[in-house]
Every structure is written in C-alpha cells, then in structure tokens.
Design a protein around this motif. Structure first.
Motif, PDB file in Angstrom:
ATOM      1  N   ILE A 106       3.585  -5.413  -9.437  1.00  0.00           N
ATOM      2  CA  ILE A 106       3.173  -4.035  -9.751  1.00  0.00           C
ATOM      3  C   ILE A 106       1.910  -3.655  -8.977  1.00  0.00           C
ATOM      4  O   ILE A 106       1.797  -2.536  -8.454  1.00  0.00           O
ATOM      5  CB  ILE A 106       2.956  -3.872 -11.261  1.00  0.00           C
ATOM      6  N   GLY A 107       0.950  -4.569  -8.887  1.00  0.00           N
ATOM      7  CA  GLY A 107      -0.289  -4.285  -8.161  1.00  0.00           C
ATOM      8  C   GLY A 107      -0.049  -4.000  -6.694  1.00  0.00           C
ATOM      9  O   GLY A 107      -0.675  -3.108  -6.100  1.00  0.00           O
ATOM     10  N   THR A 108       0.863  -4.748  -6.069  1.00  0.00           N
ATOM     11  CA  THR A 108       1.197  -4.507  -4.661  1.00  0.00           C
ATOM     12  C   THR A 108       1.863  -3.150  -4.484  1.00  0.00           C
ATOM     13  O   THR A 108       1.573  -2.414  -3.529  1.00  0.00           O
ATOM     14  CB  THR A 108       2.130  -5.621  -4.147  1.00  0.00           C
ATOM     15  N   MET A 109       2.748  -2.791  -5.414  1.00  0.00           N
ATOM     16  CA  MET A 109       3.399  -1.482  -5.347  1.00  0.00           C
ATOM     17  C   MET A 109       2.382  -0.351  -5.490  1.00  0.00           C
ATOM     18  O   MET A 109       2.443   0.654  -4.773  1.00  0.00           O
ATOM     19  CB  MET A 109       4.473  -1.387  -6.434  1.00  0.00           C
ATOM     20  N   VAL A 110       1.431  -0.506  -6.415  1.00  0.00           N
ATOM     21  CA  VAL A 110       0.392   0.508  -6.600  1.00  0.00           C
ATOM     22  C   VAL A 110      -0.475   0.625  -5.349  1.00  0.00           C
ATOM     23  O   VAL A 110      -0.810   1.734  -4.904  1.00  0.00           O
ATOM     24  CB  VAL A 110      -0.478   0.164  -7.829  1.00  0.00           C
ATOM     25  N   ALA A 111      -0.832  -0.516  -4.765  1.00  0.00           N
ATOM     26  CA  ALA A 111      -1.661  -0.498  -3.553  1.00  0.00           C
ATOM     27  C   ALA A 111      -0.949   0.203  -2.402  1.00  0.00           C
ATOM     28  O   ALA A 111      -1.558   1.008  -1.674  1.00  0.00           O
ATOM     29  CB  ALA A 111      -2.025  -1.930  -3.157  1.00  0.00           C
ATOM     30  N   MET A 112       0.329  -0.070  -2.216  1.00  0.00           N
ATOM     31  CA  MET A 112       1.098   0.577  -1.146  1.00  0.00           C
ATOM     32  C   MET A 112       1.208   2.083  -1.388  1.00  0.00           C
ATOM     33  O   MET A 112       1.136   2.883  -0.445  1.00  0.00           O
ATOM     34  CB  MET A 112       2.481  -0.054  -1.042  1.00  0.00           C
ATOM     35  N   LEU A 114      -0.988   3.944  -2.978  1.00  0.00           N
ATOM     36  CA  LEU A 114      -2.290   4.558  -2.744  1.00  0.00           C
ATOM     37  C   LEU A 114      -2.631   4.651  -1.265  1.00  0.00           C
ATOM     38  O   LEU A 114      -3.274   5.608  -0.825  1.00  0.00           O
ATOM     39  CB  LEU A 114      -3.381   3.769  -3.482  1.00  0.00           C
ATOM     40  N   VAL A 115      -2.218   3.660  -0.486  1.00  0.00           N
ATOM     41  CA  VAL A 115      -2.564   3.642   0.939  1.00  0.00           C
ATOM     42  C   VAL A 115      -1.639   4.542   1.744  1.00  0.00           C
ATOM     43  O   VAL A 115      -2.090   5.310   2.607  1.00  0.00           O
ATOM     44  CB  VAL A 115      -2.516   2.193   1.480  1.00  0.00           C
ATOM     45  N   ARG A 116      -0.344   4.497   1.466  1.00  0.00           N
ATOM     46  CA  ARG A 116       0.626   5.172   2.325  1.00  0.00           C
ATOM     47  C   ARG A 116       1.330   6.349   1.663  1.00  0.00           C
ATOM     48  O   ARG A 116       2.126   7.035   2.302  1.00  0.00           O
ATOM     49  CB  ARG A 116       1.674   4.172   2.806  1.00  0.00           C
ATOM     50  N   ARG A 187      -4.836  -3.409  -1.390  1.00  0.00           N
ATOM     51  CA  ARG A 187      -5.095  -2.136  -0.714  1.00  0.00           C
ATOM     52  C   ARG A 187      -6.091  -2.302   0.426  1.00  0.00           C
ATOM     53  O   ARG A 187      -5.913  -1.739   1.508  1.00  0.00           O
ATOM     54  CB  ARG A 187      -5.618  -1.099  -1.700  1.00  0.00           C
ATOM     55  N   SER A 188      -7.138  -3.084   0.190  1.00  0.00           N
ATOM     56  CA  SER A 188      -8.111  -3.312   1.265  1.00  0.00           C
ATOM     57  C   SER A 188      -7.459  -4.004   2.454  1.00  0.00           C
ATOM     58  O   SER A 188      -7.772  -3.708   3.613  1.00  0.00           O
ATOM     59  CB  SER A 188      -9.285  -4.141   0.744  1.00  0.00           C
ATOM     60  N   ARG A 189      -6.538  -4.908   2.180  1.00  0.00           N
ATOM     61  CA  ARG A 189      -5.832  -5.595   3.261  1.00  0.00           C
ATOM     62  C   ARG A 189      -4.882  -4.644   3.989  1.00  0.00           C
ATOM     63  O   ARG A 189      -4.779  -4.682   5.220  1.00  0.00           O
ATOM     64  CB  ARG A 189      -5.049  -6.782   2.706  1.00  0.00           C
ATOM     65  N   LEU A 190      -4.198  -3.780   3.251  1.00  0.00           N
ATOM     66  CA  LEU A 190      -3.285  -2.826   3.875  1.00  0.00           C
ATOM     67  C   LEU A 190      -4.037  -1.835   4.754  1.00  0.00           C
ATOM     68  O   LEU A 190      -3.545  -1.440   5.814  1.00  0.00           O
ATOM     69  CB  LEU A 190      -2.507  -2.068   2.788  1.00  0.00           C
ATOM     70  N   VAL A 191      -5.230  -1.422   4.330  1.00  0.00           N
ATOM     71  CA  VAL A 191      -6.030  -0.494   5.137  1.00  0.00           C
ATOM     72  C   VAL A 191      -6.400  -1.117   6.466  1.00  0.00           C
ATOM     73  O   VAL A 191      -6.313  -0.479   7.524  1.00  0.00           O
ATOM     74  CB  VAL A 191      -7.295  -0.062   4.358  1.00  0.00           C
TER      75      VAL A 191
END
Length: 201
Positions: A106-112, A114-116, A187-191
């Motif tokens: 769920i956290g990875t889905m939320v991060a993606m 928010l970023v994209r 999210r920081s890693r995706l950015v």
C-alpha cells in the motif's frame, strides 16, 4: 525619513512582547507534546481494565503480577511459562510479517500516486501522510484502541453481533502506522529516479 508614530511604537513593542512570550512557551508546549503520552501511559498502567480505552478504577495488580511472576486472567492466576513466551514471539513475528507485506504494497502504491499522479486532494494526502511520523506512538495506539472500540459498538448496534479485538485489529493498526514510513521512503527514491531519467533523456 518619517519618524514612527506612537501607535506604531506601541504595536511593535506588543509584537516583541508576544514574541518573547511565544519563545518562552514554545519549548514548554513542545516538551508537553512529547511527554504527555508517556504520562498517559503511566496513568493507565494503574487501570483496573484489560483495555486501555476504558478506565475501570485504580489498581496495582499489574505491578503485583510482575513482582510475583504471575499473570492475572480474570479470577485465575497462571505462572509465566516458556511456552507462553514462545507463543508471544510467534504472534509478534506473524503480526510483523503481515504488517510489513501489506504496508510495503500500500505504501508503494501511495508513493507512486503522489509522485506520478494528479488527483483531487493530493496535497491533503501529502500532509496527512506525515501525521503518523509526527504523532507519538503511544498517542496513535490509544487513538486506534478507542477507534476500534467505537467501531465495534457501532457495528453491534447495527447488527446485534459483538466483535472483539484480535490479530486483524493489531495488523490494521501496525499497517496504519507503517504506511507513512514506506510511502515517504519510496517517494523520495522515485523522485530521484525520475530526475535521473529526465537528465538521461
């Protein structure tokens, strides 16, 4: 240059005094925010109820159990046993493994998202995401316990069936706490990944 009027001087002095008072109160409020949950935990350690969401009077039986090496279960008392301790370890590992898997997904889905993603309420979700990081653990634990109690009472009023806390509620509570940490890190890693991809293009 025009000299300041009497009203301006009074206003500036008032702002300075308020600033001094604010600087004096700031550490007190900060320490209260950090230490109040611990004080609540100490108070509830003398609670006569097995649930931290209900106060049923003052007792010292929990501390008596520690010093007499016993567990009070209703009217019966059982000795501490290795089997009980091992069962607690197995339960903790089960909760940790389940909560980690669910929180990571769920956290990875939320991060993606928010970023994209672009959607209504993105800024609100971004702000709410930091609440579990800022709020002390014990405060969130007590809040979740009260929330589940109110939810169970509401469900019992509607259906007449009584729900009790168990592994499900424990896992949900841990997931609610861990999602923010997973989402912030991912999210920081995706950015950084997106910025590297743009530079490479």
């Amino acid at each position: 240059m025009k000299a300041p009027s009497n009203a301006q001087l009074q206003r500036d002095l008032l702002v300075r005094r308020l600033g001094v008072i604010g600087m004096w109160l700031s550490p007190i409020i900060s320490y209260f925010f950090l230490w109040a949950p611990i004080l609540v935990l100490i108070i509830f350690s003398f609670n006569d109820s097995n649930s931290i969401s209900v106060w049923r009077g003052f007792t010292t039986k929990w501390f008596t159990n520690i010093f007499t090496n016993s567990i009070t279960a209703g009217t019966e008392a059982a000795r501490f046993q290795t089997q009980l301790l091992l069962k607690s370890v197995v339960n903790s590992l089960f909760v940790a493994f389940s909560a980690t898997i669910i929180s990571s997904i769920i956290g990875t889905m939320v991060a993606m998202a928010l970023v994209r993603g672009r959607f209504l309420g993105k800024r609100v979700l971004d702000a709410v995401l930091y609440l579990p990081v800022v709020i002390p653990d014990i405060t969130q634990g007590v809040a979740l316990a009260v929330f589940f109690r109110m939810l169970f009472e509401f469900y019992q009023t509607l259906t007449g069936q009584r729900l009790v806390s168990g592994f499900a509620t424990i896992i949900i509570a841990h997931v609610a706490f861990n999602i923010s940490y997973v989402a912030i890190v991912v999210r920081s890693r995706l950015v950084t990944m997106d910025s590297k991809a743009r530079r490479s293009c």
